[in-house]
Design an enzyme around this catalytic site. Structure first.
Site, PDB file in Angstrom:
ATOM      1  N   GLY A 149     -31.593 -13.142  38.319  1.00 51.51           N
ATOM      2  CA  GLY A 149     -32.252 -12.138  37.815  1.00 51.51           C
ATOM      3  C   GLY A 149     -31.286 -11.275  37.037  1.00 51.51           C
ATOM      4  N   HIS A 156     -37.956 -13.533  37.875  1.00 46.94           N
ATOM      5  CA  HIS A 156     -38.457 -14.827  37.836  1.00 46.94           C
ATOM      6  C   HIS A 156     -37.898 -15.773  38.834  1.00 46.94           C
ATOM      7  CE1 HIS A 156     -34.805 -14.285  35.469  1.00 46.94           C
ATOM      8  NE2 HIS A 156     -34.650 -15.689  35.565  1.00 46.94           N
ATOM      9  N   HIS A 158     -36.348 -19.624  39.710  1.00 48.73           N
ATOM     10  CA  HIS A 158     -36.145 -21.015  39.129  1.00 48.73           C
ATOM     11  C   HIS A 158     -36.193 -22.046  40.189  1.00 48.73           C
ATOM     12  CE1 HIS A 158     -33.280 -19.677  35.846  1.00 48.73           C
ATOM     13  NE2 HIS A 158     -33.282 -18.619  36.569  1.00 48.73           N
TER      14      HIS A 158
END
Length: 194
Positions: A149, A156, A158
């Protein structure tokens, strides 16, 4: 002669935040860093008189969008894996391992734990579907999940295929990949969506 800008932001709860940024060249950077999560899409700049002089500026300044917003709007191309009305998954252009995918909400939220519960739940379920497709398409032990972040101020996740060991979950290992290779990997993952 020194220049600066004083700005004030009124929030929904009628709290007013004031900040003087000095010198001018730093004002936008600081403004974005300090208030990005708090302000609406626009803000009003106010200047004060006396020895304080501000260069001519528009009364309204629009906050810059992130690279993810530009991907969502189509300004920047991406190798999309899966998309619906709330979420998007696309390949990272600097993958840690082939198949490294980013999963984002379409709603702009900086910090993942600031997301509404239902949106966060949906993001995890959406990421699960993508992770299963990656695992079918990319030979790996498991799909690692990382949430840092810090690199982009848009929440988001990963999804990173772990080929050998946990030590692979390291952003220092990220390398650029050719667009053709990314397109091939994206097509392979998309074929494995169920």
């Amino acid at each position: 002669m020194h220049y600066g800008i004083l700005y004030r932001i009124s929030l929904k709860n009628h709290t007013t935040l004031k900040k003087e940024v000095y010198p001018v060249r730093d004002w936008l950077y600081n403004l974005l860093q300090v208030f990005q999560r708090l302000i609406p899409r626009n803000l009003t700049l106010e200047t004060r008189g006396g020895d304080f002089k501000a260069p001519p500026v528009s009364k309204e300044v629009y906050i810059m969008t992130t690279i993810f917003t530009k991907i969502l709007t189509g300004e920047i191309p991406a190798h999309k894996i899966l998309e619906n009305d709330k979420y998007l998954a696309f390949l990272d252009i600097r993958p840690v391992n082939p198949g490294h995918t980013l999963v984002i909400p379409k709603q702009e939220v900086d910090y993942i734990f600031d997301m509404e519960d239902e949106l966060l739940k949906g993001l995890i379920v959406f990421a699960k579907k993508v992770a299963k497709a990656i695992r079918r398409a990319i030979p790996c032990k498991k799909i690692g999940v990382m949430v840092a972040g810090l690199e982009v101020p848009h929440a988001h996740i990963h999804l990173i295929p772990i080929i050998e060991s946990l030590t692979e979950l390291n952003f220092a290992r990220a390398k650029s990949m050719e667009q053709g290779e990314l397109a091939t990997i994206a097509a392979e993952i998309c074929m494995n969506l169920k």
